[in-house]
Design an enzyme around this catalytic site. Sequence first.
Site, PDB file in Angstrom:
ATOM      1  N   ASP A   1       0.268   2.365   2.274  1.00  0.00           N
ATOM      2  CA  ASP A   1       0.424   1.995   0.579  1.00  0.00           C
ATOM      3  C   ASP A   1       1.593   1.025   0.249  1.00  0.00           C
ATOM      4  O   ASP A   1       1.958   1.386   1.131  1.00  0.00           O
ATOM      5  CB  ASP A   1       0.344   3.257   0.243  1.00  0.00           C
ATOM      6  CG  ASP A   1       1.385   4.025  -1.252  1.00  0.00           C
ATOM      7  OD1 ASP A   1       0.500   3.765  -2.677  1.00  0.00           O
ATOM      8  OD2 ASP A   1       2.460   4.211  -1.718  1.00  0.00           O
TER       9      ASP A   1
ATOM     10  N   GLU B   1      -2.726  -2.699   0.684  1.00  0.00           N
ATOM     11  CA  GLU B   1      -2.346  -2.763  -1.078  1.00  0.00           C
ATOM     12  C   GLU B   1      -1.222  -3.370  -1.022  1.00  0.00           C
ATOM     13  O   GLU B   1       0.352  -3.394  -1.250  1.00  0.00           O
ATOM     14  CB  GLU B   1      -1.932  -0.879  -1.697  1.00  0.00           C
ATOM     15  CG  GLU B   1      -1.327  -1.004  -2.726  1.00  0.00           C
ATOM     16  CD  GLU B   1      -0.485   0.186  -3.395  1.00  0.00           C
ATOM     17  OE1 GLU B   1      -1.309  -0.054  -4.417  1.00  0.00           O
ATOM     18  OE2 GLU B   1       0.309   0.724  -3.006  1.00  0.00           O
TER      19      GLU B   1
END
Length: 855
Positions: free
Chosen positions: A401, A437
Amino acid sequence: MRNPKLHRYATRPGLYFTEDGGADAVVRSETADQVWLSVLEPIDQPSAFYDHSIRLFETPGIPLNQKIKEFPVCSRVVEELGVRETLFRMSGPNYGLWYVHLPKAWDGMRYGYRVDGAWDPRHGVRFNPNKLLLDPYGKGVDGRMELAPAAFSYECEVVDGKVHGSAFGRMSQVDSLGHMPVSVAIDDRDTTKHDADPDHPHIPWSKTVIYELHVKGFTAQAPWLPEELRGTYAGLAHPGTLSYLQNLGVTSIELMPIMAKQDELFLQERGRRNYWGYSTLNFFSPEASYATKKAQSQGAGAVRQEVIDMVRALHEAGFEVIMDVVYNHTCEGGVEGPTVCWRGLDAISYYRRQKSNIGRLEDTTGCGNTFDFTNTHVVTFAIDSLRYWAKRIGIDGFRFDLAASLARLDGEFTHRHPFLYALRSDILLGNLKLIMEPWDLGNQGWRTGQFASPFAEWNDRFRDSTRQFWLTDVQAGRGNARVGMQELATRLCGSADLFATDPGRGAASSINFVACHDGMTLTDLTLYQMKHNEANGENNNDGSSVNHSANFGVEGPTDDPVIAARRERAAMNLIGTLLLSLGTPMLLAGDEFGNTQRGNNNAYVQDNPLAWLDWGWRYADWDTPQRRRLETVSRLISLRKSLDQYHHEEFFTRLSQLGLFKPSSRVQWFLPNGTMPMEQDWFDVNVRSFAMRLLSNDEIDVLIVVNGVDEATTFRLPPDCGWTTMWSSAISTGECPARGLKPGAVRIHLHASAPGEDDDTEADAATDDLPATDRPAADPAVDPRGGSAVEPPELRPTAIDMGAWRVRAEQMALVEQAMVDAARPVAALPGEPVPDPNVWTMPALSITLFKQSSH
């Protein structure tokens, strides 16, 4: 008591059980003055440390840290909690590490740390021995944080659920024991316990189809599960769940965060919960609330075992397991947040700080803090955590993330960051699937395509371009397009403009997606033009306002059959583009059957049916639209997996780094009139109809035909072979491509009927509108570019309420048979020339897959 020599393997932080029945405890704090290991026992049971500890008694006016400094081992009784706390003074710091050997330790032991040192918030130092801290390396967690003054290292009060006090004020004297979670020891010494594990699938990137799901939300309403398994790890491992996933055809299950989590302070103040889990409490422990009630009652070890059993079951069923992990920040938030672990151990070392104000934290995550990955020990901490999940739990890959925050040196991103090198070079992690990401909220935070090998990345350019081409450009109307042939072709061909930047980096590095947890579902993209996050309690200000979605004339659900049909076609175009593009496709759970969140594009606080998947359609006694879409998506996944063209990792062509295409031996491009595009065609965004031919060295070629205009269009397919339709988005609304110059593509009348209606009537109605396919249209008036000038067909079945579409399975067979009939060569009338067998009419706004065949 003198500490005996530590065992040789206790060279990194953690709790290590030893052969003498005890354990070595190691924790890092480079700036603390003193650290104690705290072991908690119930007071109605004999203490394991009675012979070693000195009991302390309440002495008014003397703070806890002064009392516990007097003895190497001491204990105190906290009557109101029914707990005996024994504190072991640790030795150190030795290169930043503190050590102690416990004479006795056991599986399930509850423990934590207390740390003393300077209190100087304006310089970022916040040591407070009144706060019991989690072990950052702890394998289990028990309990939850209470929103109370005890949770904070500074003096404050909580009034009406709101925290009042200055984070730069005086140190809190309130003991946090009993108000915060504690660590739980898990004896993990058995090195043979995973010997009987099933083989990991090890699916090549080129054959990977990722499926993103939330462990709880996926099965919280699953009717095939008993109540006690719904929303749990065990529910995901259930044979019924595994069977569904196999029937769908995906290969790799990407789990949204399953590490132990804690709600952010601002959510706790509003009485809300973080459903998604991007707020990590501990990086070694699984989230207990996703376990069955039985496992939770048995403790942290049983919770972890349920996770291990889930991973084993997924492996046995042939699936890889990928974890979404959040190392960019922690649940402690900004300096006003609670003190649960890292802030109390060594805030200076763990968190990045503002250069102009060291007392404040740097925040490139939007969550109040950012881990400092310029610190070698933070990198080591993350690597140790990842190795634990891979080796002990069996995870096959990780999705990071806000990964740009993990690769910042002196605040700036670099793909040469030590953390990225550590991942690449690790003998275990370097061979797993590693997905980034590629953005954060910091300076120049958008870094898609810049992580280099061996990392894959979420491709937001694919997401946005595909949505614009099939949704916003269509709704805007002709002449207002923003995405044309070149942009969509680049995405179809693997996004080489982004990912062909590193030697050996292939198209599979592009994780293609049109919807994910963060945003609207695929169906909502076709129902709502605006976000609808009112239920989140933030006045609809949260979540992105740029969704590239379209409502096709009505905001939200409608009974209008024309609008409903256009929406279904658009959804199939999105899925078709996703699964027919080179690269690695990722589906959001529920998109395969039309799941909706009612326009909410930020459902992170919606731990309720709004965000849980609705499976009610699975046991309906009629053929639901959800089931029909599921069958269509599953069929397309199967086709993709069967085609050689997708089983590679290189690019067919390095498309457009200079804005121009290079010749390729693996891909060819055609306009509707059969000619190859000229340079001006590539730069004309109004050119929205084209064909991409993927050539195979060993098997048949395939052709992907995109008709991005709102009228049926005649295409002249490559004449060196015949072509057969394999799949088309048009079948979702009862149409299919047809051979020849026709006034419209074949359209099938799909009749709506409630369960129990007369089947003969239904079957008769279903065949009423089948057009003749044995002669060409007269004077079709094809323009020079191949676009048909005829009236476009209606994008809907006749007289049908798509909001309650009830189509029998036999009717889909009619559609499939119509596709076969439409593909038959068109016979010439006497005296007329033989029609070109490679001239086809494509339905408006459709994407179609053809395979090579003989004439």
